[in-house]
Design an enzyme around this catalytic site. Structure first.
Site, PDB file in Angstrom:
ATOM      1  N   ILE A 220       0.821  -1.201   0.000  1.00  0.00           N
ATOM      2  CA  ILE A 220       0.000   0.000   0.000  1.00  0.00           C
ATOM      3  C   ILE A 220       0.861   1.260   0.000  1.00  0.00           C
ATOM      4  O   ILE A 220       0.432   2.333  -0.399  1.00  0.00           O
ATOM      5  CB  ILE A 220      -0.958  -0.018   1.214  1.00  0.00           C
ATOM      6  CG1 ILE A 220      -2.149   0.918   0.992  1.00  0.00           C
ATOM      7  CG2 ILE A 220      -0.215   0.301   2.499  1.00  0.00           C
ATOM      8  CD1 ILE A 220      -3.250   0.745   2.010  1.00  0.00           C
ATOM      9  N   ASP A 221       2.134   1.104   0.417  1.00  0.00           N
ATOM     10  CA  ASP A 221       3.040   2.255   0.524  1.00  0.00           C
ATOM     11  C   ASP A 221       3.649   2.667  -0.811  1.00  0.00           C
ATOM     12  O   ASP A 221       4.332   3.687  -0.885  1.00  0.00           O
ATOM     13  CB  ASP A 221       4.175   1.944   1.511  1.00  0.00           C
ATOM     14  CG  ASP A 221       3.662   1.658   2.904  1.00  0.00           C
ATOM     15  OD1 ASP A 221       3.040   2.560   3.486  1.00  0.00           O
ATOM     16  OD2 ASP A 221       3.867   0.542   3.411  1.00  0.00           O
ATOM     17  N   MET A 264      -0.205   6.102   6.473  1.00  0.00           N
ATOM     18  CA  MET A 264       0.821   5.077   6.356  1.00  0.00           C
ATOM     19  C   MET A 264       2.044   5.611   5.618  1.00  0.00           C
ATOM     20  O   MET A 264       1.940   6.458   4.755  1.00  0.00           O
ATOM     21  CB  MET A 264       0.260   3.861   5.631  1.00  0.00           C
ATOM     22  CG  MET A 264      -0.681   3.054   6.476  1.00  0.00           C
ATOM     23  SD  MET A 264      -1.814   2.089   5.495  1.00  0.00           S
ATOM     24  CE  MET A 264      -2.830   3.369   4.793  1.00  0.00           C
ATOM     25  N   GLU A 329       3.584   7.642   9.049  1.00  0.00           N
ATOM     26  CA  GLU A 329       3.843   6.932  10.295  1.00  0.00           C
ATOM     27  C   GLU A 329       5.334   6.684  10.556  1.00  0.00           C
ATOM     28  O   GLU A 329       5.743   6.514  11.696  1.00  0.00           O
ATOM     29  CB  GLU A 329       3.096   5.601  10.316  1.00  0.00           C
ATOM     30  CG  GLU A 329       3.536   4.629   9.236  1.00  0.00           C
ATOM     31  CD  GLU A 329       2.749   3.327   9.275  1.00  0.00           C
ATOM     32  OE1 GLU A 329       2.084   3.070  10.299  1.00  0.00           O
ATOM     33  OE2 GLU A 329       2.781   2.588   8.284  1.00  0.00           O
TER      34      GLU A 329
END
Length: 475
Positions: A220-221, A264, A329
């Site tokens: 997802i990053d 994130m 994060e």
């Protein structure tokens, strides 16, 4: 699993001196005299109208599209797609699918499209879902998959197969593959998962098994190198914007209000190097335009003193009465205590302290105790909400094409590869190319400059930071 565990499995073919094809392995490399069969797609009415549907054997995609006129043509990857000849009879195929690592929008879509692609394009009926990640090969039950079972799963978040981190035991996994008579393995996961897939392929090749192993990169990053983007990223940016919009509404509605959103952007350890990814924070900030400050792991920042974050916050509060801050994060971890720095999860990702809560507390303490200035602070953490949502329309289309590319590749006998979009073209990429390093935001690049222009925040950079980033960008 360290990057040193990942075997070198790409095949370099140099043509005319400056054209390099970084090819992927093929079953015929280690199993001689394999029979081939006509591709069933040639009789499929859905594809009969497509001109030149089959990919030419010499088609390739360049890794770099911007080159100097007198420079070398550089590295190319094999173009993905259906071939005229296949190496599996549909009735002989026994495929399996496994999802590993953290959740990501689009996992169910990929699973669905592998199953439907095998069934509708090639007539494959035997597809198993491995329950619970890598350990499911030897520790859990399997799930029988067909188009009816997976029909609506793309509308749900998560993965119907379940997932887990770690649990990789190459010998046990390949024993399970061999005992079950599986001959196509589809592995969906991030860089750690793909390193595991490379080891599975190597063991299968060592045993001389006619088993194709295909990877579909998931993070997802968006921090996997070579490929344009990873699936789920567009959805993550879209969902992050919802949280930013909420923070902006809260901040505008109160005096001296700070809206702080944590998204994130992991901070992981590979090859004894600290690696970061602030793509979600950067793209959500650029897309939203209500953000006054974006903090990412790649760009160090400091809190107090001239040019620091606190000074900037106070300046914006006095000018506008509110400020919106987005923090990834993994940002600011060097400013936190060292108590958790040496701990990692089962996939090798560094366990992070909650930088959002920490920064919230530091901001409150600074303005109440040092500046004697009343503030309101609203902290929003949408991390797990973003991971769990279904993929949006853009990601659904992308997941479909990735899954179909993987199916075409395995049916054509390719193995030890992952699928990915390179400059808008789907390609087959050797495992080692996407696990050898991690993609990250380059803070001396135009995209980061655009962000700074949008937010008007200070760069927080020293001359040393700029030199180090330019060095990393050139590697």
């Amino acid at each position: 699993m360290s990057s040193s565990d990942s075997p070198e499995i790409s095949k370099l073919e140099i043509i005319d001196g400056d054209y390099v094809l970084e090819d992927v392995p093929h079953l015929s490399d280690y199993i001689p005299d394999l029979p081939t069969y006509p591709n069933p797609l040639q009789d499929n009415p859905a594809y009969s109208v497509v001109k030149q549907y089959f990919v030419h054997v010499d088609d390739s995609v360049p890794q770099k599209v911007v080159v100097h006129k007198d420079g070398p043509r550089g590295i190319h990857f094999r173009r993905a797609g259906a071939r005229q000849k296949v190496y599996f009879q549909p009735d002989d195929v026994h495929a399996c699918i496994v999802t590993c690592g953290g959740l990501c929008p689009g996992l169910n879509t990929v699973v669905r499209e592998i199953v439907c692609g095998l069934h509708h394009m090639y007539g494959v009926k035997k597809v198993l879902g491995i329950d619970g990640g890598y350990k499911g090969f030897y520790a859990k039950n399997t799930v029988y998959l067909n188009p009816k079972v997976v029909n609506d799963i793309h509308k749900r978040g998560g993965t119907i197969l379940g997932t887990s981190r770690g649990g990789h035991d190459t010998t046990k996994i390949v024993d399970s593959i061999q005992d079950r008579g599986i001959n196509q393995v589809y592995i969906i996961g991030g860089d750690g998962t793909q390193r595991g897939a490379a080891l599975i392929f190597e063991e299968i090749r060592r045993r001389g098994l006619k088993v194709s192993v295909a990877g579909i990169p998931k993070t997802i990053d968006n921090d996997i190198p070579v490929i344009d983007k990873s699936f789920g990223f567009d959805t993550a940016v879209e969902e992050a914007q919802r949280a930013i919009n909420a923070a902006h509404v809260e901040a505008e509605s109160s005096d001296n209000c700070i809206g702080l959103v944590k998204v994130m952007g992991r901070y992981s350890v590979q090859s004894k190097r600290n690696l970061w990814a602030g793509f979600i924070a950067m793209h959500a900030t650029l897309a939203n335009r209500d953000v006054d400050c974006c903090l990412i792991p790649e760009s160090p920042f400091y809190l107090e003193g001239s040019g620091g974050l606190f000074e900037y916050i106070e300046k914006r509060l006095k000018e506008n009465g509110h400020i919106v801050i987005v923090i990834a994060e993994g940002a600011g971890q060097e400013l936190l205590s060292e108590s958790i720095q040496s701990m990692t999860d089962a996939s090798g990702n560094k366990l992070l302290q909650d930088v959002g809560l920490w920064l919230s507390q530091r901001i409150k303490e600074y303005f109440s105790k040092q500046r004697k200035m009343p503030i309101n602070l609203k902290y929003i953490d949408p991390t797990y909400m973003i991971r769990a949502v279904p993929s949006n329309a853009s990601d659904n289309v992308y997941c479909t094409l990735l899954a179909q590319s993987a199916v075409h590749g395995t049916m054509a006998g390719y193995t030890g590869f992952t699928c990915g979009l390179v400059h808008g073209r789907h390609t087959y990429i050797p495992f080692n190319r996407i696990t050898e390093k991690q993609n990250k935001v380059v803070i001396t690049d135009r995209m980061w400059a655009r962000l700074l222009s949008s937010t008007n925040q200070p760069s927080f950079l020293s001359a040393k930071d700029i030199v180090e980033d330019k060095t990393d960008a050139g590697q």
